[in-house]
Write a protein that holds these residues in place. Sequence first.
Motif, short mmCIF file in Angstrom:
data_model
loop_
_atom_site.label_atom_id
_atom_site.label_comp_id
_atom_site.label_asym_id
_atom_site.label_seq_id
_atom_site.Cartn_x
_atom_site.Cartn_y
_atom_site.Cartn_z
N MET A 1 -1.39 -0.94 -0.47
CA MET A 1 -2.44 -1.74 -1.11
C MET A 1 -1.82 -2.56 -2.25
O MET A 1 -1.04 -2.06 -3.03
N GLU A 2 -2.19 -3.84 -2.30
CA GLU A 2 -1.63 -4.71 -3.35
C GLU A 2 -2.29 -4.44 -4.71
O GLU A 2 -3.25 -3.70 -4.81
N LYS A 3 -1.75 -5.09 -5.73
CA LYS A 3 -2.32 -4.98 -7.09
C LYS A 3 -3.76 -5.46 -7.13
O LYS A 3 -4.51 -5.15 -8.04
N SER A 4 -4.14 -6.25 -6.15
CA SER A 4 -5.51 -6.79 -6.10
C SER A 4 -6.46 -5.78 -5.47
O SER A 4 -7.67 -5.99 -5.50
N GLY A 5 -5.94 -4.70 -4.88
CA GLY A 5 -6.79 -3.75 -4.18
C GLY A 5 -7.01 -4.12 -2.72
O GLY A 5 -7.79 -3.48 -2.01
N TYR A 6 -6.31 -5.18 -2.26
CA TYR A 6 -6.49 -5.68 -0.90
C TYR A 6 -5.68 -4.85 0.09
O TYR A 6 -4.50 -4.59 -0.13
N GLY A 7 -6.34 -4.42 1.17
CA GLY A 7 -5.64 -3.63 2.19
C GLY A 7 -5.42 -4.42 3.47
O GLY A 7 -6.02 -5.48 3.67
N ARG A 8 -4.59 -3.88 4.35
CA ARG A 8 -4.29 -4.57 5.61
C ARG A 8 -5.52 -4.77 6.50
O ARG A 8 -5.54 -5.62 7.37
N ASP A 9 -6.50 -3.90 6.30
CA ASP A 9 -7.73 -4.01 7.10
C ASP A 9 -8.67 -5.10 6.58
O ASP A 9 -9.79 -5.26 7.07
N GLY A 10 -8.22 -5.85 5.57
CA GLY A 10 -9.03 -6.95 5.05
C GLY A 10 -10.06 -6.53 4.02
O GLY A 10 -10.91 -7.30 3.61
N ILE A 11 -9.97 -5.24 3.58
CA ILE A 11 -10.95 -4.72 2.62
C ILE A 11 -10.32 -4.59 1.23
O ILE A 11 -9.21 -4.08 1.10
N PHE A 12 -11.04 -5.06 0.23
CA PHE A 12 -10.64 -4.83 -1.17
C PHE A 12 -11.24 -3.51 -1.62
O PHE A 12 -12.43 -3.25 -1.39
N ARG A 13 -10.41 -2.67 -2.25
CA ARG A 13 -10.91 -1.37 -2.74
C ARG A 13 -10.71 -1.29 -4.25
O ARG A 13 -9.83 -1.93 -4.81
N SER A 14 -11.53 -0.45 -4.87
CA SER A 14 -11.49 -0.34 -6.32
C SER A 14 -10.15 0.21 -6.80
O SER A 14 -9.56 1.10 -6.18
N LEU A 15 -9.69 -0.31 -7.94
CA LEU A 15 -8.44 0.15 -8.56
C LEU A 15 -8.72 1.25 -9.58
O LEU A 15 -7.82 1.76 -10.22
N ARG A 16 -10.00 1.58 -9.76
CA ARG A 16 -10.37 2.62 -10.72
C ARG A 16 -10.30 4.00 -10.07
O ARG A 16 -10.28 4.11 -8.84
N PRO A 17 -10.31 5.08 -10.89
CA PRO A 17 -10.29 6.43 -10.32
C PRO A 17 -11.49 6.64 -9.39
O PRO A 17 -12.53 6.00 -9.56
N PRO A 18 -11.39 7.54 -8.39
CA PRO A 18 -12.48 7.70 -7.41
C PRO A 18 -13.80 8.17 -8.03
O PRO A 18 -13.82 8.75 -9.12
#
Length: 540
Positions: free
Chosen positions: A1-18
């Motif tokens: 996952m990049e610094k932007s939270g972007y994943g290979r599946d095209g989804i951005f995910r939160s960079l904060r703790p779960p």
Amino acid sequence: MEKSGYGRDGIFRSLRPPLKLPKDENANMVSFMFRDSSSYAHRLALADADSGEKLSFREFKDKVSIVGSGLSQLGLRKGDVVLLFSPNSIYFPVCFFGIVSIGAVATTVNPLYTTMEISKQIQDSKLKLIVTVPELWDKVKDLGLPTIMMGMNGDSKSASSSIISFSDVFTMGVQKSPPEVIIKQTDTAALFYSSGTTGINKAVVLTHKNFMAAALMMTSDQELKGERHLTFLCLLPMFHIYGLGFVTYGQLQRGNAVVSMGKYTFVRMLEVIQEYKITNLPLVPPIAISITKENIVKRYDLSSLKEVITAAAPLGKDIMQECANKIPQAIMTQGYGLTESCGIATIIFPKERNGHFGSAGTLVPGLEAKIVNLETGRPLPPNQRGEVWLRGPNIMTGYFNNPNATKMTLDKEGWLHTGDMGYFDDKGGLFIVDRIKELIKYKGFQVAPAELEGLLLTHPQIVDAGVIPFPDLNAGEVPIAYVVCTPGSSLTEKNFMDYVAKQVAPFKRLHRINFVDSIPRSSSGKILRRELIAKTKSKL
């Protein structure tokens, strides 16, 4: 996952703790709000800047329970819908949480609404009961529903047999314990009305789980920093998800105090900040603009402020910077959310604050996003513009009694298609560029062009009409209209503006009418608003 939270599946995910949601499926938003309150029972929960009344967490918890009990003795049952029609006060949250504590469903309406607008909402939500205040009684007195009157003195009982005073409900509630009701996380807690582009208000169905998840998302940065017992000013209307979800519920469940203001003036806001030593100030952009422009700010002691939060409409980079300069010790934060996401999606991360101006922040924990190409439907990487899609436990279950609208907004995989155009940058900051939806945002209120067009077309001398947003420094946007009149019509711009003004809340009033020979439309008959907007810009 990049610094932007972007994943290979095209989804951005939160960079904060779960996110850690309550495991018990029978957890409800009221028991969750008071889960830790015994350890700070004597601390301030609510204060009313208008009346000076205050409630500690223990008193607040007791009052919510008593109101719930009183309402159930009046025959209110799980799933019944109750309308809260009132300006902000200390009793707004007491009533709201009293209603949802027994499994009933709360719905709210703007106090500025006309009787016609309220009755539409009442019919749609299958309402059982109204809770209001004496100054708004005239708007609901002919709607034929039993009404609980807050702030009514004993001698006004004779006004109508369908009125029950709030103190009577309270007396009934004291005599009996509230009933045992099993409420599931998935049960509906509230119906919040959101203007659709069709001009018909749609009721957003929000569950107990939506509220609990959103509240934890909203306060996750406080959790990270170990902050507690902050003091939030709630001058934002509690009938709106920003005032009720973010400020009131989000903060009370964290153990923070909420100071309510029913009558907003800029000077009164400054007085209340000074008087109650407000630490966190959630605003809408027009008020942030006033902070930058009004010299009177210097006369007040605002040193208690730690954070100024702005949301409900985008605020430009320059204004954020000016605001930060005016209140140097406070951090400037911007957030983004929708009624459909229970009021939250992104907020500026503590480390980025005062350095990520213009951005609406990064994704809150537990939320996923996609930026989708409108033509191909494919997800886009950082720095490419598309429609913002959101998915997470705070997302509504749908629109009440409106399967078609639900289907158009919420897909089978649980993605909410927001109708907002935006992009994420390399650091995961979301930038909202424009609304694909055609709503006009007046001081954070939503105005649907189609509703105003529909009204204009009821006038016998108007043949066609198109309503568009017009930029305004104070309000953000105001609605203006283009109209085609019947041949030989002698009516003026003012006549038509007054005609609309009589039938709608003040924030929906038209600010200008231009007379034209025709309204541009597509082959399928849709108004080409962009052409009207371009026409307006060419005249500026």
